[in-house]
Enzyme design. Structure first.
Site, PDB file in Angstrom:
ATOM      1  N   LYS A   1      -9.041 -10.889   3.449  1.00 11.50           N
ATOM      2  CA  LYS A   1      -8.200  -9.791   2.489  1.00 11.50           C
ATOM      3  C   LYS A   1      -7.736 -10.663   1.263  1.00 11.50           C
ATOM      4  CE  LYS A   1      -3.919  -7.137   2.797  1.00 11.50           C
ATOM      5  NZ  LYS A   1      -2.840  -6.532   3.460  1.00 11.50           N
TER       6      LYS A   1
ATOM      7  N   SER B   1       0.016  -3.087   8.222  1.00  9.24           N
ATOM      8  CA  SER B   1      -1.027  -2.896   7.345  1.00  9.24           C
ATOM      9  C   SER B   1      -2.287  -3.466   8.368  1.00  9.24           C
ATOM     10  CB  SER B   1      -0.811  -3.616   6.319  1.00  9.24           C
ATOM     11  OG  SER B   1      -0.249  -3.174   5.237  1.00  9.24           O
TER      12      SER B   1
ATOM     13  N   SER C   1      -2.175  -1.434   4.268  1.00  9.76           N
ATOM     14  CA  SER C   1      -2.909  -1.790   3.036  1.00  9.76           C
ATOM     15  C   SER C   1      -4.188  -2.675   3.216  1.00  9.76           C
ATOM     16  CB  SER C   1      -2.027  -2.714   2.362  1.00  9.76           C
ATOM     17  OG  SER C   1      -1.728  -3.938   3.136  1.00  9.76           O
TER      18      SER C   1
HETATM   19  N1  GLN Z   1       2.621   1.025   4.365  1.00  6.10           N
HETATM   20  C1  GLN Z   1       3.665  -0.189   4.419  1.00  6.10           C
HETATM   21  C2  GLN Z   1       4.048  -0.338   3.122  1.00  6.10           C
HETATM   22  O1  GLN Z   1       3.609  -0.008   2.158  1.00  6.10           O
HETATM   23  C3  GLN Z   1       3.176  -1.427   5.098  1.00  6.10           C
HETATM   24  C4  GLN Z   1       2.454  -2.417   4.322  1.00  6.10           C
HETATM   25  C5  GLN Z   1       2.090  -3.615   5.060  1.00  6.10           C
HETATM   26  O2  GLN Z   1       2.284  -3.886   6.075  1.00  6.10           O
HETATM   27  N2  GLN Z   1       1.715  -4.451   3.977  1.00  6.10           N
HETATM   28  O3  GLN Z   1       4.893  -1.320   2.731  1.00  6.10           O
END
Ligand code: GLN
Length: 489
Positions: free
Chosen positions: A80, A179, A155
């Site tokens: 990532k 995420s 994400s």
């Molecule tokens: N969807 C959550 C956010 O937008 C989690 C994102 C993540 O785990 N990086 O913060």
């Protein structure tokens, strides 16, 4: 095709010298060529560098190196775009980092390399890991391999899509509020979020430091166990990493789950849960019961406050963490007449709308006059949420929930409604607030269109062995993970 293999299948062939890492790596690169125009999981990748690493692995194998010593020797693993790899671009899918190239390896990358992995590619994500659909990337929109008109989740949408589309064997992601687990669920692969402190965050670009953890994606639970074992362990460069012994996770998968107690939180049967998701999870619970587990209803009474608590704490930490991207030390710069103007112009041009929204929200909840009302209160509720889990784990070994209330939604469907998108995190964020571990495993599909559904298993702090074991027993008795998206070849 070699790119479709699991780690254990590929390792068996590499060890017997039936195939070379070069050929396996080339198979992944070929698959990227074939499908990534459609999927767009990779922001970039350096094919020559990947093949050079593969050659080095082949030489090591020829020289007698074994997978007992180096468990990922010759296995292509993609990364990532939020984890630093020396000499590779590091953008967090943001424009603000410009043409920044990382001068060092994250601890997890050092560990992957020491274990012999072919570390390659920059996988797409929501900018700075803020989002649940990967639509907040400044570079491109990643599509769900099961239906390219739909989101891959986020994400770490690029990581999940790349594994599901067989563009790599395994991938790394980060999980601050779901995420890893949520995109794994939406793309039909396995996603593992370790307990807070299990894996070093050194070299992970911080979003919300008290919630972030690096974890992995794989095609089966055994692969997640293998990679997790490589990643885990205390690191002097991350003072929040914990000196807990690292179990031999892959070895711990064997055996049955008879007599284990699994808890179903009654608060998680919410109205917004899609009927087909509920049906699949109900069936999975029956299957776990068939395997000998005992099912108990439990209560996590502060669940209702989780989304609000998370979005206060995460944005507060993000507003502080992202202050460093000011055009002075890193990446892109837009000049101004004085430093204030330079900061403003650089950040105005460099950050996307969602990142700005969160910086503003986070700065607000930390500002004097509101700090006590929002941030401080959220910290107190966070403790209550953690206590809910610790209390539940006095009665049960593992907590079972859906990973996401919905399957993959249409691209653009929630793009204008951030609150609706935040609510999609309802089942995953408490795990990060509590610092516990979680895994998502495939547990079925919707009928029409055919879209993957994920089952989430939550474990005690440093209880990864237990959730991996339950996930593995479930997976092996069902085989959902073996289904492939159309067009994978
Ligand atoms: N969807 C959550 C956010 O937008 C989690 C994102 C993540 O785990 N990086 O913060």
């Amino acid at each position: 095709m070699l790119n479709q293999l699991t780690i254990s299948e590929l390792v068996a062939k590499l060890a017997k010298r039936e195939v070379s890492s070069r050929v396996a790596t080339q198979a992944c690169l070929d698959q990227i060529q074939r499908v990534d125009g459609r999927i767009r999981a990779f922001i970039s990748y350096d094919a020559a560098n990947a093949l050079a690493q593969a050659d080095a692995a082949d030489q090591a194998i020829a020289g007698g190196a074994t997978h007992a010593e180096r468990p990922l020797l010759g296995v292509p693993v993609a990364i990532k775009d939020v984890i630093a790899v020396k000499g590779q671009p590091l953008n967090c899918a943001s424009k603000i980092l410009g043409n920044f190239v990382s001068p060092y390896d994250a601890t997890v990358i050092e560990k992957l390399k020491a274990a012999g992995a072919v570390v390659f590619g920059r996988l797409n994500m929501d900018e700075y890991a803020m989002g649940s659909s990967t639509e907040n990337s400044a570079f491109q929109v990643t599509r769900n391999p099961w239906d390219t008109t739909r989101v891959p989740g986020g994400s770490s949408g690029g990581s999940a899509a790349a594994v599901a589309a067989d563009e790599c064997i395994a991938a790394l992601g980060s999980d601050t509020g779901g995420s890893i687990r949520q995109p794994a669920a939406l793309c039909g692969c396995v996603g593992m979020k370790p307990s807070y402190g299990r894996v070093s965050r050194y070299g992970l670009v911080a979003y919300a430091s008290s919630l972030d953890q690096i974890g992995c994606f794989g095609k089966e639970v055994g692969d997640a166990a293998t990679v997790l074992e490589v990643l885990s362990g205390v690191d002097p460069r991350d003072s929040t990493s914990v000196p807990q012994p690292v179990p031999h996770f892959a070895a711990g998968l064997a055996g049955n789950i008879k007599g284990l107690k699994l808890g179903l939180p009654k608060e998680y049967m919410i109205g917004g849960l899609e009927p087909e998701v509920k049906a699949a999870v109900d069936k999975a619970v029956k299957q776990l019961e068939k395997l000998g587990a005992e099912i108990l209803e439990i209560s996590l009474p502060h669940t209702d406050y989780a989304v609000a608590t998370y979005y206060i704490i995460a944005t507060a930490e993000a507003s502080a963490n992202l202050a460093r991207f000011d055009g002075i030390r890193y990446g892109a710069r837009v000049d101004g007449a004085d430093p204030m103007e330079l900061y403003g112009k650089t950040r105005g041009a460099g950050f996307g709308a969602e990142v700005k929204r969160r910086i503003i929200l986070g700065t607000y909840v930390l500002s004097s006059g509101y700090y006590d009302a929002y941030y401080l209160r959220a910290q107190k509720v966070r403790t209550l949420i953690r206590n809910d889990f610790l209390k539940a784990f006095e009665k049960v070994d593992v907590i079972v929930t859906p990973t996401s209330p919905a399957v993959a939604w249409k691209l653009g469907e929630m793009a204008d409604d951030p609150l609706q998108m935040y609510l999609m995190d309802i089942f995953t964020i408490s795990c990060n607030l509590a610092g516990i571990c979680g895994i998502s495993v495939p547990c079925g599909f919707t009928q029409k269109p055919k879209l993957p559904i994920g089952l989430q298993l939550l474990g005690k702090p440093f209880g990864e062995e237990m959730i991996l074991k339950v996930a593995h027993a479930y997976e092996q008795s069902t085989g959902w993970h073996r289904e492939k998206p159309p067009g994978n070849g």
